[in-house]
Design a protein around this motif. Structure first.
Motif, short mmCIF file in Angstrom:
data_model
loop_
_atom_site.label_atom_id
_atom_site.label_comp_id
_atom_site.label_asym_id
_atom_site.label_seq_id
_atom_site.Cartn_x
_atom_site.Cartn_y
_atom_site.Cartn_z
N LEU A 37 10.84 -12.89 -67.66
CA LEU A 37 12.15 -12.28 -67.43
C LEU A 37 12.71 -12.68 -66.07
N THR A 38 11.85 -12.79 -65.08
CA THR A 38 12.29 -13.21 -63.75
C THR A 38 12.87 -14.61 -63.78
N ALA A 39 12.27 -15.49 -64.59
CA ALA A 39 12.75 -16.87 -64.69
C ALA A 39 14.17 -16.93 -65.25
N LEU A 40 14.58 -15.87 -65.95
CA LEU A 40 15.94 -15.84 -66.50
C LEU A 40 17.00 -15.76 -65.40
N PHE A 41 16.57 -15.49 -64.17
CA PHE A 41 17.53 -15.46 -63.07
C PHE A 41 18.23 -16.81 -62.92
N ALA B 265 23.20 -19.83 -63.03
CA ALA B 265 23.94 -21.01 -63.45
C ALA B 265 25.20 -20.64 -64.21
N LEU B 266 25.17 -19.54 -64.93
CA LEU B 266 26.33 -19.10 -65.70
C LEU B 266 27.35 -18.34 -64.85
N THR B 267 26.87 -17.55 -63.88
CA THR B 267 27.77 -16.67 -63.14
C THR B 267 28.35 -17.29 -61.87
N VAL B 268 27.61 -18.17 -61.21
CA VAL B 268 28.14 -18.78 -59.98
C VAL B 268 29.46 -19.50 -60.24
N PRO B 269 29.59 -20.32 -61.30
CA PRO B 269 30.89 -20.97 -61.54
C PRO B 269 32.03 -19.98 -61.74
N VAL B 270 31.72 -18.82 -62.31
CA VAL B 270 32.76 -17.80 -62.48
C VAL B 270 33.21 -17.28 -61.12
N PHE B 271 32.26 -16.98 -60.25
CA PHE B 271 32.61 -16.48 -58.92
C PHE B 271 33.29 -17.56 -58.07
N LEU C 90 36.98 -17.42 -57.63
CA LEU C 90 37.55 -16.47 -56.69
C LEU C 90 37.63 -17.09 -55.30
N PRO C 91 38.52 -16.60 -54.44
CA PRO C 91 38.66 -17.18 -53.09
C PRO C 91 37.60 -16.65 -52.12
N ILE C 92 36.32 -16.89 -52.46
CA ILE C 92 35.25 -16.39 -51.60
C ILE C 92 34.37 -17.52 -51.07
N GLY C 93 34.78 -18.76 -51.30
CA GLY C 93 34.08 -19.89 -50.73
C GLY C 93 32.61 -19.97 -51.12
N ALA C 94 31.77 -20.31 -50.13
CA ALA C 94 30.34 -20.49 -50.38
C ALA C 94 29.64 -19.19 -50.75
N SER C 95 30.28 -18.05 -50.50
CA SER C 95 29.68 -16.77 -50.87
C SER C 95 29.55 -16.61 -52.38
N ALA C 96 30.21 -17.49 -53.15
CA ALA C 96 30.08 -17.43 -54.60
C ALA C 96 28.63 -17.63 -55.03
N GLY C 97 27.86 -18.36 -54.22
CA GLY C 97 26.47 -18.59 -54.56
C GLY C 97 25.61 -17.35 -54.48
N TYR C 98 26.07 -16.36 -53.71
CA TYR C 98 25.33 -15.11 -53.55
C TYR C 98 25.90 -13.98 -54.40
N ALA C 99 27.14 -14.12 -54.84
CA ALA C 99 27.83 -13.04 -55.54
C ALA C 99 27.12 -12.55 -56.80
N PRO C 100 26.40 -13.40 -57.54
CA PRO C 100 25.70 -12.88 -58.72
C PRO C 100 24.63 -11.84 -58.40
N VAL C 101 24.16 -11.80 -57.16
CA VAL C 101 23.06 -10.89 -56.82
C VAL C 101 23.49 -9.42 -56.85
N PRO C 102 24.56 -9.01 -56.16
CA PRO C 102 24.96 -7.60 -56.28
C PRO C 102 25.34 -7.23 -57.71
N LEU C 103 25.90 -8.18 -58.45
CA LEU C 103 26.22 -7.91 -59.86
C LEU C 103 24.94 -7.62 -60.64
N LEU C 104 23.90 -8.41 -60.40
CA LEU C 104 22.63 -8.20 -61.10
C LEU C 104 22.01 -6.86 -60.72
#
Length: 214
Positions: A107-111, A116-122, A125-139
């Motif tokens: 299940l951890t490997a599913l991260f 890969a699916l959520t970073v392109p969505v973020f 948004l106008p959040i620059g490089a922070s898009a790479g971290y944005a999936p974490v609070p969502l998770l």
């Protein structure tokens, strides 16, 4: 890959010098302080202690990046963060959801596909490089919703952690846009709030284990 290629990514940095980002460099002490506190609080729980060690490594990696500011130090900065995320997800999957070691690892490997699916969505948004971290609070919020009936106290802790992380992401995102108003930038807020958030997430796990009797 040019491991020694210089990186200029933050408002505070105005040249390639070692101390070109003094505030960003020094505020990494917050990670080390949080790591020491959580190390002492996590006696007897190997996974929590591992998280405390990784928390300290995050501070060291970030310090290297904000002093050397090269590709190799950027790698040293992000690898411990990824390590913390994966170990924490594994801990929750195993010790909260009750999956066995292999199930929790799977299940951890599913991260990775999740990111890969959520970073392109973020990235839309106008959040620059922070898009790479944005999936974490969502998770974290997804886990909170899924656990709200089974473990309400843990779910509340996750919501608090997610909100702190969102605030820290705001500080990271606003660093360049506010550079003209705040010459030292706001990235240091990412360090301080992130240290608080990561320490809090370990504390949330410790409190859950205490409620379960160890």
């Amino acid at each position: 890959m040019e491991l020694t290629r210089a990186i200029d990514a933050y408002c505070e940095r105005i040249d390639a010098g070692y101390w070109a980002e003094p505030v960003n460099a020094v505020t990494n002490a917050a990670f080390l302080l949080a790591a020491v506190v959580m190390w002492h609080r996590s006696a007897g729980l190997p996974l929590a202690r591992l998280l405390a060690v990784i928390l300290g490594m995050i501070g060291l990696g970030s310090y290297l990046f904000h002093t050397h500011a090269q590709v190799w130090s950027a790698i040293a900065d992000v690898v411990p963060i990824l390590g913390f995320i994966l170990v924490y997800i594994f801990a929750i999957n195993r010790d909260v959801w009750g999956f066995g070691t292999w199930g929790a690892l799977g299940l951890t490997a599913l991260f990775f596909p999740y990111a890969a699916l959520t970073v392109p969505v973020f990235q839309l948004l106008p959040i620059g490089a922070s898009a790479g971290y944005a999936p974490v609070p969502l998770l974290i919020l997804i886990y909170a919703v899924l656990l709200r009936r089974r473990e309400p106290a843990l779910a509340r802790g996750f919501v608090i952690g997610a909100l702190i992380l969102i605030a820290s992401l705001a500080a990271r995102t606003l660093d360049e846009p506010l550079c003209a108003l705040i010459p030292m930038g706001t990235h240091f807020g990412w360090h301080i709030l992130n240290a608080i958030m990561l320490g809090w997430m370990i504390e949330v796990f410790l409190r859950h284990r205490a409620r379960q009797g160890g």
